[in-house]
Enzyme design. Sequence first.
Site, PDB file in Angstrom:
ATOM      1  CD  GLU A 116      -1.482  -2.326   2.046  1.00 35.96           C
ATOM      2  OE1 GLU A 116      -2.137  -3.338   1.890  1.00 35.96           O
ATOM      3  OE2 GLU A 116      -0.485  -2.090   2.707  1.00 35.96           O
ATOM      4  CE1 TYR A 128       7.740   0.714  -3.271  1.00 37.41           C
ATOM      5  CE2 TYR A 128       5.713   2.003  -2.991  1.00 37.41           C
ATOM      6  CZ  TYR A 128       6.725   1.601  -2.657  1.00 37.41           C
ATOM      7  OH  TYR A 128       7.075   1.885  -0.977  1.00 37.41           O
TER       8      TYR A 128
END
Length: 171
Positions: A116, A128
Amino acid sequence: MSTTTAVLREMRWWDIAPVLELEHELFPDDAWSTGMFWSELAHARGPGATRHYVVAEEPATGRIVGYAGLAALGDLSDVQTIAVSRHAWGTGLGAELLTDLLKAATAFECATVLLEVRVDNARAQRLYERFGFEPIGFRRGYYQPGNIDALVMRLTMQEHVADNAPETGTE
């Protein structure tokens, strides 16, 4: 700094205090507690370990400039935390920490890695995405007390390994 000079090593209990300082500096509104780090480290050693935590330490000063942690359950793992001190942003340390977590996920034999990330943290999202994580949903109001939504991202390890395999060719 243009490249990281920090050395990664296993996080130990004596790292909790300096890690908490960095945690509160970077995440003042939703910082982890001492107990949360103790709980995570309690599961990071021994034959039944389900956690992997590392710190990035500057060799010259011994200063902690980053840390990261991963939890594994079956073939699923979750990036619990990843942080880099502001003065080390742009040095590649975040990528180094994430690479270490993905190696741990492989060692835990995890097929999928989840995480998250705050919807307002574009810097982390770009990191990411570079590693192949894809958005799969949102957790509304996940970060408290600010009521900030989290973007949930997933990496399928088979695809990550295939995408990052060294190229072989015939000469």
